[in-house]
Design a protein around this motif. Structure first.
Motif, mmCIF file in Angstrom:
data_model
loop_
_atom_site.group_PDB
_atom_site.id
_atom_site.type_symbol
_atom_site.label_atom_id
_atom_site.label_comp_id
_atom_site.label_asym_id
_atom_site.label_seq_id
_atom_site.Cartn_x
_atom_site.Cartn_y
_atom_site.Cartn_z
ATOM 1 N N CYS A 83 30.950 38.657 49.707
ATOM 2 C CA CYS A 83 32.253 39.157 50.147
ATOM 3 C C CYS A 83 32.113 40.072 51.366
ATOM 4 O O CYS A 83 32.929 40.018 52.291
ATOM 5 C CB CYS A 83 32.940 39.913 49.009
ATOM 6 S SG CYS A 83 33.659 38.845 47.752
ATOM 7 N N THR A 84 31.088 40.906 51.362
ATOM 8 C CA THR A 84 30.845 41.791 52.510
ATOM 9 C C THR A 84 30.598 40.977 53.775
ATOM 10 O O THR A 84 31.153 41.269 54.850
ATOM 11 C CB THR A 84 29.645 42.703 52.221
ATOM 12 O OG1 THR A 84 29.929 43.514 51.073
ATOM 13 C CG2 THR A 84 29.363 43.616 53.403
ATOM 14 N N ASN A 88 33.176 40.594 57.116
ATOM 15 C CA ASN A 88 32.707 40.928 58.459
ATOM 16 C C ASN A 88 32.795 39.738 59.409
ATOM 17 O O ASN A 88 32.910 39.931 60.631
ATOM 18 C CB ASN A 88 31.278 41.459 58.397
ATOM 19 C CG ASN A 88 31.227 42.927 58.010
ATOM 20 O OD1 ASN A 88 31.340 43.794 58.859
ATOM 21 N ND2 ASN A 88 31.092 43.205 56.715
ATOM 22 N N LEU A 89 32.794 38.529 58.857
ATOM 23 C CA LEU A 89 32.980 37.347 59.689
ATOM 24 C C LEU A 89 34.443 37.124 60.052
ATOM 25 O O LEU A 89 34.742 36.371 60.976
ATOM 26 C CB LEU A 89 32.433 36.107 58.970
ATOM 27 C CG LEU A 89 30.912 35.975 58.891
ATOM 28 C CD1 LEU A 89 30.525 34.813 57.994
ATOM 29 C CD2 LEU A 89 30.313 35.803 60.269
ATOM 30 N N GLY A 107 37.545 56.365 42.247
ATOM 31 C CA GLY A 107 36.586 56.985 43.137
ATOM 32 C C GLY A 107 35.502 56.047 43.602
ATOM 33 O O GLY A 107 34.872 56.279 44.644
ATOM 34 N N ASN A 108 35.272 54.971 42.829
ATOM 35 C CA ASN A 108 34.230 54.016 43.211
ATOM 36 C C ASN A 108 34.788 52.804 43.956
ATOM 37 O O ASN A 108 34.073 52.182 44.750
ATOM 38 C CB ASN A 108 33.459 53.531 41.981
ATOM 39 C CG ASN A 108 32.689 54.656 41.308
ATOM 40 O OD1 ASN A 108 32.469 55.700 41.916
ATOM 41 N ND2 ASN A 108 32.288 54.450 40.066
ATOM 42 N N THR A 109 36.051 52.462 43.681
ATOM 43 C CA THR A 109 36.609 51.254 44.289
ATOM 44 C C THR A 109 36.706 51.388 45.808
ATOM 45 O O THR A 109 36.546 50.397 46.528
ATOM 46 C CB THR A 109 37.996 50.947 43.698
ATOM 47 O OG1 THR A 109 38.835 52.114 43.823
ATOM 48 C CG2 THR A 109 37.896 50.563 42.229
ATOM 49 N N ASN A 114 35.374 49.773 51.473
ATOM 50 C CA ASN A 114 34.725 50.072 52.750
ATOM 51 C C ASN A 114 33.639 49.048 53.087
ATOM 52 O O ASN A 114 33.302 48.862 54.261
ATOM 53 C CB ASN A 114 34.096 51.472 52.719
ATOM 54 C CG ASN A 114 35.145 52.569 52.629
ATOM 55 O OD1 ASN A 114 36.315 52.360 52.948
ATOM 56 N ND2 ASN A 114 34.737 53.748 52.164
ATOM 57 N N GLN A 115 33.107 48.393 52.054
ATOM 58 C CA GLN A 115 32.096 47.360 52.268
ATOM 59 C C GLN A 115 32.715 45.985 52.521
ATOM 60 O O GLN A 115 31.989 45.014 52.750
ATOM 61 C CB GLN A 115 31.157 47.279 51.052
ATOM 62 C CG GLN A 115 30.505 48.581 50.663
ATOM 63 C CD GLN A 115 29.771 49.239 51.800
ATOM 64 O OE1 GLN A 115 28.978 48.602 52.480
ATOM 65 N NE2 GLN A 115 30.056 50.524 52.044
ATOM 66 N N GLY A 116 34.052 45.921 52.440
ATOM 67 C CA GLY A 116 34.729 44.656 52.716
ATOM 68 C C GLY A 116 35.174 43.891 51.497
ATOM 69 O O GLY A 116 35.535 42.712 51.595
#
Length: 444
Positions: A83-84, A88-89, A107-109, A114-116
């Protein structure tokens, strides 16, 4: 819509089949060529053999041009990385199947966004939520709320003694306006009923109602709701662990697990539950563990047949509510025709969650429930939509669908022939599988 699915396992294959019936542009990626060949022969989609964490493979699949990238391989890390990379593509929206509830905590989601990764789906969490509803609403097989309970959809099996048994729908409408019979599951067929149809003993009816109509519906279905306290779980799966964590101290859980090492681990993961090392398929074991005094029995082993048979045994022993995990979809219809309270299927739950995203970009307010061969969706009516051009009875709607209810200005109401649907309404639609996106055009 361009959709890329990474992973041709059970969830990915099921999703691909569902979405290909909706005439979506689907590309399915997997490293197993034999598995891809099997689905390629039966579905209208493209297949691509290769790793979903290869930039070359993702580019060949045109992941950077897709509207939705779904990673549902068995490996959580692969899904997250895929997914990341896809995001980014250039992928517009990404969905990753995960196996770790910690990722979903507050807090973790944001870290994963941010990682996509836009959406994380944890099938075991979805299943645990459904089981909790089954324990709380133990007179129904399905319970589905929209807009904080303004509209409620329930699935109920009709026994011979039920007041609704052998009632013709047009006669029912003259007696009560508290609920709308939206679909009928009879043997292996789902019917979108009309006024001349009858409710027969053995039918599973799907009914739309408001909160004020729930008690009337329960009485007419001949059902009672009990206070469940003692719960036996067969199989210490991840669903069982998540269920116990979510339930808090409301229930007294007892887990029967055949694997001794898993029992040791369960005592650490579920300290508030009693863990017994035994084979729950043995009726004598169940009797020793007090099955006759148990309020609910939940079968969560990795074998559908075992879960179905032991749930039947529990019912015959007098257990009020039984829940069986049935992951083999071909067994669901058979299980529903038996004396089993609720069936749970992670593939259907996960696919329903993803279908939300296709129906409405605001997937938090949109709702979707995938049954074995029918769909229930909440769809927002757009300005100028075809369904706003007259009363429902004058719209010549497809016979494979029915509009059961709507939310207007935050208030739920049932839909009849004289109802005029307006832009901004959120309508509840029942339809047979494979037609939801054709129907969606009526509301856009």
């Amino acid at each position: 819509m361009k959709i890329v699915i990474a992973g041709a396992g059970e969830v990915g294959t099921h999703l691909a089949k569902l979405l290909s019936r909706e005439n979506q542009d689907i590309t399915l990626i997997d490293t197993n060529g034999e598995r891809l060949a099997q689905i390629d022969a039966t579905c209208n989609l493209l297949t691509l053999r290769g790793s979903p964490i290869s930039f070359d493979v993702l580019r060949e699949a045109r992941a950077g041009k897709c509207d939705l990238f779904i990673a549902v391989t068995p490996e959580e890390t692969t899904n997250v990385v895929a997914c990341t990379m896809a995001k980014n593509l250039g992928a517009k929206k990404t969905v990753a199947r995960i196996d770790n509830y910690e990722f979903m905590r507050d807090g973790n989601t944001q870290f994963f966004r941010n990682q996509g990764i836009d959406v994380m789906i944890y099938p075991e969490y979805l299943a645990a939520k459904e089981i909790l509803k089954a324990l709380q609403r133990n007179w129904v097989r399905n319970w589905f709320e929209l807009h904080e309970g303004q509209l409620i959809v329930v699935g109920v099996k009709i026994r011979e003694t039920a007041p609704l048994a052998n009632t013709q729908l047009k006669d029912l409408s003259s007696v009560t306006h508290q609920f709308h019979i939206s679909a009928i599951k009879r043997h292996h067929e789902t019917i979108i009923p009309r006024g001349n149809d009858y409710i027969r003993p053995g039918d599973i009816i799907y009914v739309t109602t408001t909160r004020d109509g729930v008690d009337d519906l329960r009485e007419k279905c001949g059902k009672t709701e009990v206070d469940i306290r003692k719960v036996v779980i067969m199989g210490g799966s991840r669903i069982a662990v998540r269920l116990i964590a979510m339930a808090g101290d409301r229930y007294r859980f007892r887990i029967i697990e055949l694997d001794r090492s898993r029992c040791t681990r369960l005592t650490e993961l579920c300290p508030e539950a009693d863990v017994i090392h035994a084979d729950a398929r043995d009726i004598e074991i169940l009797r020793e563990e007090g099955i006759e005094e148990t309020d609910a029995f939940i079968a969560l082993t990795d074998r559908s047949e075992t879960n179905i048979l032991t749930s039947l045994t529990a019912k015959e022993s007098g257990v009020h509510k039984t829940v069986a995990e049935v992951e083999d979809i071909q067994y669901i219809c058979e299980a529903e025709n038996l004396n089993i309270g609720t069936t749970i299927n992670k593939k259907l739950l996960a696919s329903g969650r993803i279908f939300q995203m296709l129906l409405d970009e605001d997937s938090e307010s949109s709702k979707f429930m995938a049954l074995a061969d029918a769909d229930v969706a909440e769809i927002e009516v757009k300005p100028g939509a075809k369904v706003t051009r007259g009363a429902v009875k004058d719209l010549s709607l497809n016979r494979d669908m029915t509009i059961a209810g709507l939310i207007r200005d935050g208030k739920g109401m049932l839909v009849g022939g004289n109802t005029q649907i307006m832009a901004g309404d959120h309508v509840v639609v029942f339809c047979l599988s494979g037609v939801i996106h054709k129907i969606e055009r009526l509301f856009n």
